[in-house]
Design an enzyme around this catalytic site. Structure first.
Site, PDB file in Angstrom:
ATOM      1  N   HIS A   1     -32.657  42.136   6.547  1.00 55.62           N
ATOM      2  CA  HIS A   1     -31.769  42.342   7.803  1.00 55.62           C
ATOM      3  C   HIS A   1     -32.085  43.716   8.685  1.00 55.62           C
ATOM      4  O   HIS A   1     -32.282  43.759   9.636  1.00 55.62           O
ATOM      5  CB  HIS A   1     -30.138  41.944   7.547  1.00 55.62           C
ATOM      6  CG  HIS A   1     -29.496  42.081   8.643  1.00 55.62           C
ATOM      7  ND1 HIS A   1     -29.585  41.133   9.892  1.00 55.62           N
ATOM      8  CD2 HIS A   1     -28.660  43.007   9.459  1.00 55.62           C
ATOM      9  CE1 HIS A   1     -28.691  41.155  10.883  1.00 55.62           C
ATOM     10  NE2 HIS A   1     -28.190  42.453  10.419  1.00 55.62           N
TER      11      HIS A   1
ATOM     12  N   ARG B   1      -5.858  26.753   4.830  1.00 50.62           N
ATOM     13  CA  ARG B   1      -5.566  27.042   6.009  1.00 50.62           C
ATOM     14  C   ARG B   1      -5.647  28.634   6.231  1.00 50.62           C
ATOM     15  O   ARG B   1      -5.255  28.976   7.173  1.00 50.62           O
ATOM     16  CB  ARG B   1      -4.722  26.201   6.745  1.00 50.62           C
ATOM     17  CG  ARG B   1      -5.115  25.107   7.138  1.00 50.62           C
ATOM     18  CD  ARG B   1      -4.386  24.209   8.019  1.00 50.62           C
ATOM     19  NE  ARG B   1      -4.201  22.653   7.791  1.00 50.62           N
ATOM     20  CZ  ARG B   1      -3.482  22.106   7.221  1.00 50.62           C
ATOM     21  NH1 ARG B   1      -2.251  22.781   6.605  1.00 50.62           N
ATOM     22  NH2 ARG B   1      -3.302  20.671   6.751  1.00 50.62           N
TER      23      ARG B   1
ATOM     24  N   ASN C   1     -25.023  43.288  19.129  1.00 53.89           N
ATOM     25  CA  ASN C   1     -26.364  42.727  18.697  1.00 53.89           C
ATOM     26  C   ASN C   1     -27.681  43.256  19.091  1.00 53.89           C
ATOM     27  O   ASN C   1     -28.531  42.741  19.063  1.00 53.89           O
ATOM     28  CB  ASN C   1     -26.055  41.161  19.450  1.00 53.89           C
ATOM     29  CG  ASN C   1     -25.109  40.190  18.728  1.00 53.89           C
ATOM     30  OD1 ASN C   1     -25.097  40.186  17.565  1.00 53.89           O
ATOM     31  ND2 ASN C   1     -24.354  39.690  19.545  1.00 53.89           N
TER      32      ASN C   1
ATOM     33  N   HIS D   1     -33.316  39.004  14.333  1.00 55.48           N
ATOM     34  CA  HIS D   1     -33.065  37.621  13.977  1.00 55.48           C
ATOM     35  C   HIS D   1     -34.103  36.658  13.716  1.00 55.48           C
ATOM     36  O   HIS D   1     -34.450  36.231  13.038  1.00 55.48           O
ATOM     37  CB  HIS D   1     -31.944  36.968  14.634  1.00 55.48           C
ATOM     38  CG  HIS D   1     -30.578  37.512  14.071  1.00 55.48           C
ATOM     39  ND1 HIS D   1     -29.455  37.266  15.056  1.00 55.48           N
ATOM     40  CD2 HIS D   1     -29.882  38.202  13.038  1.00 55.48           C
ATOM     41  CE1 HIS D   1     -28.485  37.788  14.539  1.00 55.48           C
ATOM     42  NE2 HIS D   1     -28.778  38.359  13.139  1.00 55.48           N
TER      43      HIS D   1
ATOM     44  N   GLU E   1     -15.564  37.810  20.441  1.00 59.40           N
ATOM     45  CA  GLU E   1     -17.335  38.020  20.891  1.00 59.40           C
ATOM     46  C   GLU E   1     -17.147  37.294  22.340  1.00 59.40           C
ATOM     47  O   GLU E   1     -17.987  36.475  22.652  1.00 59.40           O
ATOM     48  CB  GLU E   1     -17.868  37.278  20.112  1.00 59.40           C
ATOM     49  CG  GLU E   1     -19.559  37.783  20.123  1.00 59.40           C
ATOM     50  CD  GLU E   1     -20.390  37.574  19.000  1.00 59.40           C
ATOM     51  OE1 GLU E   1     -20.181  36.577  18.134  1.00 59.40           O
ATOM     52  OE2 GLU E   1     -21.359  38.396  18.585  1.00 59.40           O
TER      53      GLU E   1
ATOM     54  N   LYS F   1     -17.575  50.350  15.363  1.00 55.28           N
ATOM     55  CA  LYS F   1     -17.233  48.913  15.095  1.00 55.28           C
ATOM     56  C   LYS F   1     -15.779  48.463  15.485  1.00 55.28           C
ATOM     57  O   LYS F   1     -15.869  47.458  16.139  1.00 55.28           O
ATOM     58  CB  LYS F   1     -17.942  48.469  13.688  1.00 55.28           C
ATOM     59  CG  LYS F   1     -17.738  47.060  13.460  1.00 55.28           C
ATOM     60  CD  LYS F   1     -18.778  46.366  13.344  1.00 55.28           C
ATOM     61  CE  LYS F   1     -18.415  44.873  13.490  1.00 55.28           C
ATOM     62  NZ  LYS F   1     -19.525  44.095  12.501  1.00 55.28           N
TER      63      LYS F   1
ATOM     64  N   ARG G   1     -18.358  42.780  22.665  1.00 57.33           N
ATOM     65  CA  ARG G   1     -18.714  42.538  21.212  1.00 57.33           C
ATOM     66  C   ARG G   1     -20.215  42.346  21.429  1.00 57.33           C
ATOM     67  O   ARG G   1     -21.207  42.571  20.231  1.00 57.33           O
ATOM     68  CB  ARG G   1     -17.911  41.653  20.601  1.00 57.33           C
ATOM     69  CG  ARG G   1     -18.357  41.763  18.899  1.00 57.33           C
ATOM     70  CD  ARG G   1     -17.176  40.924  18.249  1.00 57.33           C
ATOM     71  NE  ARG G   1     -17.416  40.910  16.887  1.00 57.33           N
ATOM     72  CZ  ARG G   1     -16.740  40.543  16.149  1.00 57.33           C
ATOM     73  NH1 ARG G   1     -15.221  40.552  16.311  1.00 57.33           N
ATOM     74  NH2 ARG G   1     -16.954  40.540  14.656  1.00 57.33           N
TER      75      ARG G   1
END
Lengths: 362, 362
Positions: free
Chosen positions: A268, A122, A248, A255, A240, A230, A244
Site C-alpha cells: 500500500h 450493534r 486520498n 489503489h 468523508e 489526520k 477528508r
C-alpha cells in the site's frame, strides 16, 4: 516524552496517546475509560508473540478479564469470514455491550477489529493499538473500519470511532524495513497535503528509509505531526463528505496499481508513493504546481526508499479502466486530489483519461 | 389522509410518511431526497410479486435506475450470507456512495437491507418501505439493522438511520392474519409503555384481531400513534443508552420464548404478547401495578387474538437460563421493563430468578 492528541468529533471524542516504551502501562489508561470488565484482544500470531504478553499483563493487572483471538497475517485474511470468526469468539465468551475489542496490530487487524466492534451487538467499545507505522499515522485514526470484497478492497465497512488510540513507537523496532518505508509514504503525504513544516523537517532529516537512523525525538515529532494532521482533517469531516477526500492524495492511482498488481508485489505505502509522484506529474501538466515543488516531493519519496515509477508491466489503459471502479467515483467522474503548494492540495474532476494518457505515455 | 411524522436525531433526521393507496407515488417522494440515480430494491419473492411492479414503475418514472434483489422469505435467511449476496448484486451493478438501497418487505428484509446499506462502502442511502404491521410500527423505525448469528438473534448489526420510512397501509390487506395479529402486539405495547390514549382507543375498537373489521380511520390512527411513540422514544435515545430500553417491554421473556421454541411455532409478536402478560404478572407480584390495569392489558392482548400463556412444554428453568444470555444483560444482571400504570413503565433489576420461579410455577 508523551504526546496526547485529542480528536473531537460531533458524537464521540477520543485521544491519541503517543508514548514510547509504554505498552506495559496500557492497563491503567484503559481503566480511565469507563469500559466493562471483558476485553477481547485481537491480533495476528507474529505481533501477538512479540507484544501479546506484555499487553495482556498490563490489562489484567488493571482489573480486566482478557480473551484473545488471532487472525493469520495478511490482506488475504481481511474477509467477512475472519469477522465471523471474531463473532464466534465473542459469543463463546459472552461479550456484552459494555465489553471492549482491542486491535493489537497493523492496519488489517485494526480495520477488522473495528468492523467487528462496530457490528457486534450493534456496536461495542473499541481501542486501537497500532503496531505498524502505517497504522499509527493513518489507519488507526478516523474511524474507517472494514474488510475486502472478493472484487474490491474495503468495499464492506462502517465508520466507527475508537475510544482510544494507543501508540508505543518503540514497537516499530520489530517492524520489517519495507513496511517502515511504506508507512513513511503516508507521513510524506501529510507534509504535502497539510503540514509544510513537517515536510521541511523530513527534508532536513539525516535519513528516512530506516528507523535506526531516526532519533527518538524526530520519530516522536513525525508521529505527532502526522497524527495531528489526520485528526485535524477527520475532525472537520468525519464521514468523508468533503475535506477528508484530501487524505486520498496519491491513493487514486495508488489503489489502481495495488489492485492491478494483486496487493502483494507493490504494498500500500509503496503504491501511495508512486501515486503521489503520478499526481504531482498530472498537477504539473495542468499547470497547478511548480517544477520545483514537484521535484522536492519526488526527492523526499526517493529519500524514504520508496519506488516512484509505475511498474513497467502495467498498461496505462488498464489503470484508466480501474480508476473508473474507484469507490470515490461520483456520478461516473473520477475525482483527483492534486497539490498546488507544499502543504496545500485541491480536489478536481478535470483529470480526463486523455490527460492521464498524455502524462504517462512515452 | 396522510400523516407525516418527523424523526429528529442529532445527526440525521427523516420522515415517516403514512399514506394509504400511495405506493404508486413513492417515486416523486424519493426524488425530493437528493439521492443518486441508482436504486437497489431489496425484497422477498412474495412481496415482490405483489408490490414490486407498482413500486418500480413509480421509481423509474421519477427518473431513477432500479436494480432488484430478492431474498427468500423467513428468519432462516437472516444471515451474513444473505448480506454477502446483496453485496454481490451491489458490486455487479456498481452501486456508488450516492446510491440507495430500498427495503420493500417486513422486518427481516428491512433489517438486512439496512445492514447492507450501513456497511456497503461504509454506508449508502437507505429507505424503508415496510409491508407488515410489525415492520410499520416497529422494525422500520429507529435505525436498528442486522442479522442473526447461528447462536442468537440480531447479534450482528449496526445502528443506521433511513432517509425515509414510507408506509402504505393498504398493503396490509395481503398480510396473513396471524402476522397482522402479531403486529398488533407491538401496537398494544405502545399503549402500555407510552400512550394511554392509544390504549383506550384500542379498548374501544370493535375488533382488533382482523384487519377487515378495522376502519381505515382507526388503522391510520393506530399506525400514526404507534409510529409517533416509537419516534418519540428513539429521538430521545438513538443508541439505546437509556430510555429506549422501555421498547423492550414484553421482549425479555418474549425473546427467551422465541429462542427456546426455535422462532417458528411462536412468532415474534406472539412472544411479545406472552412476554407482556408475564411482565404484568411480575409487576403485580412486586406490587408495582394494580390488578385492574393488569387485567385490562391481558384483555386487550386476548382481544387481538394473541396467546397469553407461556407454552406448556417450556420449562421455567430453561427460560431463566436463556434470560442470562440476553443482549440487554448488564454486568450479569437481567434488566426488566415493568409497567406501573397504563402508559408508564420503569426499568428494574429487581427481578431475580426466584421471583420468576414464584410467579410462574404452579
Amino acid at each position: 516524552m508523551e504526546s496526547i492528541i485529542p480528536v473531537t468529533l460531533p458524537h464521540s471524542s477520543y485521544s491519541i496517546v503517543i508514548a514510547p516504551n509504554s505498552l506495559n502501562e496500557i492497563g491503567p489508561r484503559l481503566a480511565q475509560l469507563n469500559l466493562g470488565k471483558k476485553i477481547l484482544l485481537v491480533s495476528n500470531p507474529e505481533i501477538f508473540s512479540l507484544y501479546g504478553e506484555i499487553t495482556i499483563q498490563s490489562i489484567t493487572l488493571a482489573g480486566f478479564e482478557v480473551i484473545t483471538h488471532t487472525i493469520p497475517s495478511g490482506e488475504s485474511y481481511k474477509t467477512l469470514q475472519s469477522i465471523q470468526d471474531i463473532y464466534d469468539t465473542a459469543i463463546e465468551n459472552n461479550l456484552e455491550r459494555s465489553s471492549t475489542m482491542i486491535a493489537l496490530g497493523g492496519g488489517v487487524i485494526g480495520d477488522m477489529t473495528g468492523f467487528a466492534a462496530a457490528t457486534w451487538l450493534r456496536g461495542i467499545n473499541f481501542v486501537q493499538v497500532p503496531t505498524s507505522l502505517l497504522a499509527m499515522v493513518d489507519a488507526s485514526i478516523g474511524g474507517k473500519t472494514g474488510v475486502n470484497h472478493p472484487k474490491g478492497k474495503n468495499l464492506i465497512g462502517a465508520f466507527y470511532q475508537p475510544k482510544l488510540v494507543y501508540i508505543d513507537p518503540t514497537v516499530l523496532k520489530t517492524l520489517p524495513e519495507r513496511e517502515f518505508r511504506a508507512g513513511m509514504a503516508e507521513v510524506i503525504k501529510y507534509g504535502v497535503i497539510w503540514d509544510r513544516d513537517l515536510f521541511i523537517q523530513l527534508e532536513n532529516a539525516e535519513s528516512l528509509d530506516n528507523l535506526q537512523f531516526l532519533s527518538d525525538d524526530l520519530l516522536q515529532t513525525i508521529l505527532t505531526k502526522s497524527c495531528q494532521a489526520k485528526a485535524d482533517v477527520v475532525s472537520k469531516d468525519e464521514k468523508e463528505a468533503g475535506l477528508r477526500a484530501i487524505l486520498n492524495y496519491g491513493h487514486t492511482i495508488g489503489h489502481a496499481i495495488e489492485s492491478l498488481t494483486g496487493y502483494e508485489s507493490v504494498i500500500h505505502g509503496e503504491a501511495v508513493g508512486i501515486g503521489m509522484v503520478a499526481a504531482g506529474k498530472i498537477a504539473l501538466k495542468l499547470g497547478m504546481w511548480s517544477e520545483d515543488d514537484c521535484q522536492r516531493q519526488d526527492n523526499l519519496i526517493k529519500k524514504a526508499g520508496l519506488p516512484t515509477e509505475i511498474p513497467r508491466d502495467l498498461d496505462i489503459e488498464a489503470i484508466i479502466e480501474t480508476l473508473k471502479t474507484d469507490k470515490k467515483v461520483k456520478a461516473g467522474k473520477v475525482r483527483f486530489v492534486l497539490p498546488s503548494n507544499i502543504g496545500t492540495v485541491s480536489i478536481t474532476d478535470k483529470v480526463t483519461s486523455n490527460l492521464i494518457r498524455d502524462t504517462f505515455e512515452k
